[in-house]
Design an enzyme around this catalytic site. Structure first.
Site, short mmCIF file in Angstrom:
data_model
loop_
_atom_site.label_atom_id
_atom_site.label_comp_id
_atom_site.label_asym_id
_atom_site.label_seq_id
_atom_site.Cartn_x
_atom_site.Cartn_y
_atom_site.Cartn_z
N ASP A 263 -20.39 7.77 -28.30
CA ASP A 263 -19.10 7.56 -28.97
C ASP A 263 -18.09 8.61 -28.51
O ASP A 263 -18.44 9.58 -27.83
CB ASP A 263 -19.28 7.59 -30.50
CG ASP A 263 -19.84 8.91 -30.99
OD1 ASP A 263 -19.14 9.93 -30.86
OD2 ASP A 263 -20.98 8.91 -31.51
N VAL A 264 -16.85 8.41 -28.88
CA VAL A 264 -15.76 9.25 -28.36
C VAL A 264 -15.98 10.72 -28.69
O VAL A 264 -15.71 11.60 -27.87
CB VAL A 264 -14.41 8.75 -28.92
CG1 VAL A 264 -13.27 9.65 -28.44
CG2 VAL A 264 -14.15 7.32 -28.50
#
Length: 398
Positions: A263-264
């Site tokens: 994820d980011v």
């Protein structure tokens, strides 16, 4: 000439006036007493007529933690009561053990330490920078045993040692030694004959259990993803993505895709490749490829939470558990934990720590299977070495 004049003459500069004052008047010239305020030997440096300079105190070398023999006070000899140098001789390791000093083989003598065995035989993949300490491959290869050359020989192919040398295993001479030592397998069978020819397009070759990738069009890379980068090759919203860090010279025009996602907000290791079969196996749950993460959460962290994560916690999509749990570091305010798990579900680590009441402050993936980040700089991309590729292929049965 009077006695006073004789005392002050340049020829007898020391004069009688300095005899009772040590060496301070030596070389003072006509000024006999003018620069004689410094006692002892300070006046020796003024023989050219200039004032004597006070001696500068010696500076101690700064302490170097990597070299403890430096620094103030280290190694100075202590003086005993009589003023003589009385430093103690350092004791040799093991000198206080019974039997120290006895000849080997005599009753009561210490047993000599066994020397580590030297590596024998030719060395494969000796010129690589990465992947030197990965150990044995995860899975054993196919059936062993010597097979007649006629069953593996391809008369239209290329000599086996030449194929190995072109693949970066070692020089052709060393490859011949590897073959003669029975460390090379072709299509799952050991071969010890130098005259064998193989088809590089179809042959499956292993050296010491490590698969050699003969297809030069296949690329394998490691990307250390920074926080804030999207795990996609292109992003319609214009956010930083993987392709922003790829150079066309590295991809050689090949289309790469990432193995798995982060994820980011998560940092760390992403594998990039154009080997579709390897990517499918690495992400398929049946192969259970382990992934290692470093997790930072707030402190204090109770002892029972780790056991709970290993036993399994209930999430909205089922029970999830870590394979291993280890406390790496603890400082006021936070703790650093290493967890290993083989699940590839979305945000699985963050959701598990949320379930036990410790939201993740920082998350970094440091390893996938046998491939680790090591000291790779964040935001950089590097090619995997031959050994790394072989271990990675072996971890999923290729």
């Amino acid at each position: 000439m009077t006695q006073a004049g004789r005392q002050g003459s340049p020829r007898n500069g020391s004069g009688r006036s300095g005899a009772g004052r040590g060496d301070a008047g030596q070389g003072s010239g006509r000024g006999g007493r003018g620069f004689g305020s410094n006692r002892g030997n300070a006046g020796k440096r003024s023989s050219q007529g200039g004032p004597s300079r006070p001696s500068r105190p010696r500076e101690d070398a700064p302490f170097d933690p990597d070299n403890p023999t430096t620094g103030a006070g280290f190694g100075k000899r202590k003086s005993n009561a009589s003023g003589a140098s009385g430093a103690k001789t350092p004791r040799k390791p093991g000198s206080n053990k019974p039997g120290y000093g006895k000849a080997p083989g005599t009753p009561g003598a210490l047993k000599p330490k066994a020397k580590p065995a030297k590596q024998t035989g030719a060395r494969a993949f000796g010129g690589e920078r990465f992947g030197q300490n990965l150990g044995p491959v995860r899975k054993a290869r196919g059936p062993k045993g010597n097979v007649p050359q006629s069953e593996q020989h391809d008369s239209d192919g290329v000599r086996l040692q030449k194929v190995m040398a072109q693949a970066g295993v070692a020089s052709r001479r060393v490859c011949e030694e590897l073959i003669l030592e029975g460390r090379v397998e072709v299509n799952g069978q050991v071969t010890t004959e130098l005259g064998m020819r193989v088809d590089p397009a179809t042959a499956v070759i292993h050296v010491d259990g490590i698969r050699i990738q003969l297809d030069e069009n296949l690329l394998y890379m490691v990307f250390n993803k920074p926080k804030g980068v999207v795990s996609t090759m292109e992003d319609p919203e214009g956010r930083p993505c993987i392709s922003d860090f790829l150079k066309s010279s590295k991809t050689r025009g090949e289309r790469l895709f990432h193995v798995g996602r982060l994820d980011v907000a998560t940092e760390g290791l992403l594998l990039l490749t154009n080997d579709g079969e390897l990517a499918n196996r690495l992400t398929h749950p049946s192969y259970e490829v382990p992934k290692t993460y470093l997790v930072q959460v707030r402190a204090p962290f109770p002892h029972g939470v780790g056991a709970k994560l290993k036993a399994g916690v209930e999430l909205e999509d089922g029970i999830a558990a870590v394979d291993s749990f280890k406390l790496v570091d603890s400082t006021p305010g936070y703790v650093l934990i290493e967890v290993v798990l083989h699940s590839g579900k979305n945000r699985i680590v963050r959701r598990m720590f949320d379930a036990v009441g410790f939201p993740v402050q920082r998350l970094v993936r440091v390893k996938i299977g046998p491939i680790g980040l090591g000291d790779q700089r964040q935001g950089s991309i590097r090619n995997l070495g031959k050994q790394e590729i072989g271990h990675l292929l072996a971890s999923v049965g290729l």
